[in-house]
Motif scaffolding. Structure first.
Motif, PDB file in Angstrom:
ATOM      1  N   THR A  12      35.779  46.952  37.564  1.00 11.70           N
ATOM      2  CA  THR A  12      35.131  45.489  37.213  1.00 11.70           C
ATOM      3  C   THR A  12      33.900  45.437  38.355  1.00 11.70           C
ATOM      4  O   THR A  12      34.087  45.983  39.355  1.00 11.70           O
ATOM      5  N   TYR A 113      32.065  35.810  36.068  1.00  9.37           N
ATOM      6  CA  TYR A 113      33.769  36.005  35.521  1.00  9.37           C
ATOM      7  C   TYR A 113      34.119  34.834  34.764  1.00  9.37           C
ATOM      8  O   TYR A 113      33.631  33.828  34.806  1.00  9.37           O
ATOM      9  N   ARG A 147      39.203  40.068  36.215  1.00  4.75           N
ATOM     10  CA  ARG A 147      39.475  39.683  34.466  1.00  4.75           C
ATOM     11  C   ARG A 147      41.142  38.996  34.523  1.00  4.75           C
ATOM     12  O   ARG A 147      41.608  39.487  35.592  1.00  4.75           O
TER      13      ARG A 147
END
Length: 172
Positions: A12, A113, A147
């Motif tokens: 990520t 995000y 996440r």
């Protein structure tokens, strides 16, 4: 499940930023329950429970709006999932008149995000950040890895360094 900080599948922006900064971290995935947000403690306590972690070591990332010089706009506060945020303390720590909770859409736009997966690391926009002083009492803390269902563990001093955060008592 725990993985080392090696680059690999499932990266990520947060893990990329940690790797680029040379910060040792561990990766922890768990099966996210979509109902967790509505439950007591929300996403952070879900992570602590699912990963078998001491809740005080799991930190939540909260976005705030900042009103007044020198930094109007958005800011980031990182506090234990076991506590709430003291908005007056955040304003004082970041040197503004007032702080208020940011709208979820604004938080998502600024960070890149989704709510429940907002990491203090690797955000789309670099924002002024404050980490609660209690984080420094633990050898390792856990924050969202970018996440839902994914946290990273790292030394709190490294979290402060990679986010250029100030450290202050902002949890209550």
């Amino acid at each position: 499940m725990t993985r080392s900080s090696a680059t690999g599948a499932g990266g990520t922006p947060a893990t990329v930023a940690l790797e680029q900064a040379g910060i040792h971290h561990t990766r922890h995935s768990y099966a996210h329950d979509p109902r967790a947000a509505a439950g007591r403690g929300g996403y952070g306590l879900e992570a602590a429970d699912a990963l078998g972690l001491e809740p005080a070591t799991v930190l939540k990332t909260l976005l705030v709006t900042l009103d007044g010089a020198p930094r109007p706009g958005l800011g980031v506060a990182v506090v234990p999932v076991t506590h709430s945020l003291d908005l007056k303390a955040v304003a004082a720590a970041l040197g503004v008149k007032r702080a208020a909770m940011a709208e979820p859409r604004a938080a998502e736009r600024a960070t890149g995000y989704v709510v429940g997966g907002i990491s203090p690391v690797g955000q789309r926009t670099v924002l002024p950040t404050v980490v609660d002083v209690s984080a420094l009492t633990h050898p390792v803390v856990f924050v969202s890895g970018g996440r839902r269902g994914f946290d990273v563990g790292l030394a709190p001093q490294d979290l402060v360094r990679v986010t250029s955060a100030v450290v202050a008592p902002v949890a209550r």
